[in-house]
Design an enzyme around this catalytic site. Structure first.
Site, short mmCIF file in Angstrom:
data_model
loop_
_atom_site.label_atom_id
_atom_site.label_comp_id
_atom_site.label_asym_id
_atom_site.label_seq_id
_atom_site.Cartn_x
_atom_site.Cartn_y
_atom_site.Cartn_z
N ARG A 121 -1.31 3.91 16.88
CA ARG A 121 -1.57 4.84 15.79
C ARG A 121 -1.41 6.32 16.16
O ARG A 121 -0.75 7.06 15.43
CB ARG A 121 -2.97 4.58 15.17
CG ARG A 121 -3.03 3.25 14.42
CD ARG A 121 -1.94 3.15 13.35
NE ARG A 121 -1.97 1.91 12.61
CZ ARG A 121 -1.10 0.91 12.76
NH1 ARG A 121 -0.12 1.02 13.64
NH2 ARG A 121 -1.18 -0.18 12.03
N SER B 43 -2.24 -10.13 6.17
CA SER B 43 -1.87 -8.77 6.51
C SER B 43 -1.55 -8.77 8.00
O SER B 43 -2.37 -9.14 8.83
CB SER B 43 -3.05 -7.85 6.19
OG SER B 43 -2.85 -6.61 6.82
N ASP C 113 -7.62 2.58 10.92
CA ASP C 113 -6.38 3.34 11.01
C ASP C 113 -6.47 4.71 10.35
O ASP C 113 -5.90 5.68 10.84
CB ASP C 113 -5.21 2.54 10.42
CG ASP C 113 -4.80 1.40 11.35
OD1 ASP C 113 -5.17 1.47 12.55
OD2 ASP C 113 -4.12 0.47 10.89
N ASP D 94 0.83 -1.22 0.00
CA ASP D 94 0.00 0.00 0.00
C ASP D 94 0.85 1.26 0.00
O ASP D 94 0.65 2.17 -0.81
CB ASP D 94 -0.91 0.05 1.24
CG ASP D 94 -2.02 -1.00 1.20
OD1 ASP D 94 -2.62 -1.17 0.11
OD2 ASP D 94 -2.28 -1.64 2.23
N1 ARG Z 1 -8.37 -4.45 13.73
C1 ARG Z 1 -7.30 -3.98 14.54
C2 ARG Z 1 -7.49 -2.54 14.88
O1 ARG Z 1 -8.20 -1.88 14.21
C3 ARG Z 1 -5.92 -4.29 14.03
C4 ARG Z 1 -5.69 -4.23 12.57
C5 ARG Z 1 -4.28 -4.55 12.27
N2 ARG Z 1 -3.93 -4.54 10.88
C6 ARG Z 1 -3.49 -5.62 10.20
N3 ARG Z 1 -3.07 -5.43 9.02
N4 ARG Z 1 -3.45 -6.82 10.70
O2 ARG Z 1 -6.94 -2.05 15.85
#
Ligand code: ARG
Length: 410
Positions: A94, A172, A123, A15
């Site tokens: 984040r 991912s 995110d 990405d």
């Molecule tokens: N769903 C989780 C969150 O929003 C973590 C997402 C993590 N991303 C990944 N590519 N595994 O906090």
């Protein structure tokens, strides 16, 4: 002519890599700089990000935010924070990452700031909550151009972009000190039972056990087995130790902020161990009412943490309550690591709201001159309102509303 620069949150993955030419061609930036923030990812990720930026000819900046992030993780421990069973590793990282990138962007006179998040996840919201507090143009190419992973792969191949490494795997993955998350591919099918191959931090539980001692001061874990440790070291050590007993695996259907349900698998051995130990100590030193009320405060904290909104008035107010209660959360908890669990098996504190004498079966007195038989009156009243309500309902159903009097006990 001005030279327009954009700072891109850069991970080295597909990405963010395709964002580089797009920021120049579609958004008209003259220069892209890549910023990677260290919140405890494995070192390969930095190597990869560095190789990719070199191949693309970008300046690459790495900011070490591990201490700041670890401190926030320990604040989360004081708030017993989990969201639907997930200890918030990605979520809490984040805002820390966003702030670090914003400082680099401002330092280098950027006019734009960009991320490679899609329009479906959390995110984008967490990053932009921080960035939109600045004058920089916020750019989200993947979301704004409606890119799909397939399109990105083709585009990268056409352009000969360096994307082999991190996106070679099917899943991912997002890793930092507090958690490792795995999503995508066949895991998107909620019924699919993952194999051991999705885990990297935790081993399948064996019959082995180990006891560890965690010392807390005012709700913060500060020591391990009698030695004081800083936050980063404590978390890294516990990820190793507790992970080897299979502690801290969760598989959840997670409700994202936009309402989508997503299947997530997480590993978080240190988080689970510290959260369990902390709660065990709170159970010893807080009053019953404090414990019950604090679950509501904790839940609010966790929700704001999930949203990436940790630096807001509500959280500061919640932390006022948390600080007040944590003054007494000092002591030691023994945790047994076994069979995928981190189970508190002993706790001590100078602030224990506990009298062995009062609770004992071997003494007649409770404490302060209270005797067992003083409970008789309380026992007579207990459930009075419920008994009355049942009787009233029965009488009314039988068509004979109850006259004054109340429930006949005998
Ligand atoms: N769903 C989780 C969150 O929003 C973590 C997402 C993590 N991303 C990944 N590519 N595994 O906090």
């Amino acid at each position: 002519m001005t030279h327009e620069k954009v700072a891109l949150a850069f991970s080295g993955g597909l990405d963010t890599t395709v964002c580089v030419p797009l920021l120049e061609e579609e958004y008209g930036y003259d220069e892209v700089i890549g910023v990677t923030v260290d919140v405890g990812q494995p070192s390969e990720e930095f190597d990869e990000a560095h190789e990719t930026t070199e191949a693309l000819g970008l300046d690459h900046y790495v900011v070490d935010a591990r201490e700041e992030f670890a401190a926030l993780c320990l604040d989360a421990v004081r708030a017993n924070a989990t969201y639907q069973g997930y200890p918030l590793g990605t979520a809490l990282a984040r805002p820390v990452i966003a702030k670090a990138i914003l400082s680099v962007a401002e330092e280098h006179d950027c006019t734009g700031i960009a991320h490679g998040c899609t329009g479906k996840g959390n995110d984008q919201l967490r990053f932009e909550a921080v960035w939109r507090d600045s004058d920089l143009e916020v750019v989200a190419p993947v979301r704004e151009l409606g890119l799909t992973r397939e399109w990105e792969q083709e585009y990268a191949a056409e352009r000969d972009l360096p994307v082999e490494g991190g996106d070679g795997g099917a899943y991912s993955i997002d890793t930092n000190l507090w958690s490792r998350s795995v999503e995508g591919s066949e895991l998107e099918e909620p019924g699919y039972v993952p194999g051991e191959d999705i885990y990297a931090w935790t081993s399948a539980p064996t019959g082995e056990t180990e006891e560890i001692e965690i010392e807390f001061e005012e709700g913060y874990p500060v020591g391990l087995n009698g030695e004081s440790v800083d936050a980063v070291e404590l978390i890294e050590t516990l990820n190793d130790v507790a992970g080897s007993y299979g502690v801290g695996r969760t598989d959840v259907m997670e409700d994202r902020m936009l309402g989508l349900k997503v299947r997530e698998n997480y590993e978080h051995p240190a988080a689970t161990t510290l959260l369990n130990a902390h709660e065990a100590l709170e159970s010893l030193v807080l009053t019953q009412e404090e414990r019950m009320f604090k679950t509501r405060i904790d839940q609010e904290w966790a929700e704001k943490g999930y949203q990436g909104l940790v630096d807001v008035p509500l959280v500061r107010a919640l932390e006022g309550f948390i600080d007040e209660t944590q003054e007494r959360v000092t002591g030691t908890v023994t945790v047994r690591l076994e069979g995928g669990q981190a189970r508190p098996v002993g706790r001590t504190s100078p602030y224990a709201v506990y009298s062995a004498e009062a609770a004992s079966f071997n003494t007649a007195d409770v404490i302060g001159g209270i005797e067992q038989k003083d409970a008789t009156g309380v026992a007579k009243y207990h459930g009075f309102q419920e008994r009355l309500s049942n009787e009233v309902a029965e009488a009314a159903n039988a068509g004979q509303p109850l006259a004054d009097g109340g429930p006949d006990d005998e």
